[in-house]
Design a protein around this motif. Structure first.
Motif, PDB file in Angstrom:
ATOM      1  N   SER A 121       0.842  -1.184   0.000  1.00  0.00           N
ATOM      2  CA  SER A 121       0.000   0.000   0.000  1.00  0.00           C
ATOM      3  C   SER A 121       0.883   1.242   0.000  1.00  0.00           C
ATOM      4  O   SER A 121       2.062   1.181   0.365  1.00  0.00           O
ATOM      5  CB  SER A 121      -0.956  -0.036   1.191  1.00  0.00           C
ATOM      6  OG  SER A 121      -0.558   0.782   2.231  1.00  0.00           O
ATOM      7  N   ILE A 152      -2.509  -3.210   5.426  1.00  0.00           N
ATOM      8  CA  ILE A 152      -3.288  -4.305   4.807  1.00  0.00           C
ATOM      9  C   ILE A 152      -3.733  -5.308   5.878  1.00  0.00           C
ATOM     10  O   ILE A 152      -3.530  -6.512   5.791  1.00  0.00           O
ATOM     11  CB  ILE A 152      -2.500  -4.979   3.653  1.00  0.00           C
ATOM     12  CG1 ILE A 152      -1.947  -3.911   2.702  1.00  0.00           C
ATOM     13  CG2 ILE A 152      -3.381  -5.960   2.882  1.00  0.00           C
ATOM     14  CD1 ILE A 152      -1.089  -4.448   1.563  1.00  0.00           C
ATOM     15  N   SER A 156      -7.597  -1.772   7.645  1.00  0.00           N
ATOM     16  CA  SER A 156      -7.577  -1.332   6.248  1.00  0.00           C
ATOM     17  C   SER A 156      -8.940  -1.393   5.569  1.00  0.00           C
ATOM     18  O   SER A 156      -9.080  -0.953   4.431  1.00  0.00           O
ATOM     19  CB  SER A 156      -6.571  -2.175   5.455  1.00  0.00           C
ATOM     20  OG  SER A 156      -5.278  -2.015   5.982  1.00  0.00           O
TER      21      SER A 156
END
Length: 172
Positions: A121, A152, A156
């Motif tokens: 991410s 993640i 998230s």
């Protein structure tokens, strides 16, 4: 499907826990989630892989990604692995890397002998996108940037993360 949580395990709202509940995936339980010893974690993963009759997929999160790399470098069982999902590997070279994880501070950077996808991410507090790109390159993993999704994990907002599961199952 073998689930490889990171440091401190994966909690109730984590996609790994949801996969375990929904699909019956097997969580590789480690002896010590708080003071993880690389050798112990590798040994435990090797035991679980050898216990499986057929092929396996590895779904790793955070420190579990580094476990996959360290295990693959020494295992004789890598031929059983059909594919791996490496979600949010932490940058073990960060200055503020937790002292409990000092045995992981030197990452294994050998290419993985099986297909893998590394999911990163843009705002992971434990790993910059640039560091994730380097891990993907070293490990020979296809990099998937999912935008601003933090680490993640359960925070998230991924729920049971069907996209992650589909990505993993597409690795062959």
């Amino acid at each position: 499907m073998l689930l490889l949580p990171g440091w401190q395990d994966s909690g109730p709202g984590h996609w790994q826990t949801l996969w375990e509940t929904q699909f019956g995936d097997l969580r590789v339980t480690q002896h010590d989630w708080m003071q993880p010893l690389r050798g112990d974690w590798i040994t435990r993963l090797e035991e679980v892989v050898q216990e499986q009759d057929g092929p396996v997929w590895l779904a790793a999160h955070s420190l579990g990604c580094h476990l996959v790399a360290a295990w693959a470098a020494v295992s004789r069982s890598t031929g059983k692995v059909q594919g791996a999902l490496l979600a949010a590997p932490p940058d073990v070279a960060q200055a503020d890397f937790p002292p409990q994880l000092h045995r992981w501070a030197t990452p294994v950077l050998d290419a993985l002998p099986f297909a893998s996808a590394l999911v990163a991410s843009t705002d992971d507090p434990y790993c910059s996108l640039a560091a994730a790109e380097q891990y993907a390159r070293h490990w020979g993993a296809a990099l998937h940037n999912i935008g601003p999704r933090g680490h993640i994990n359960s925070e998230s907002g991924l729920g049971d993360w069907p996209q992650g599961r589909a990505l993993l199952l597409s690795q062959k």
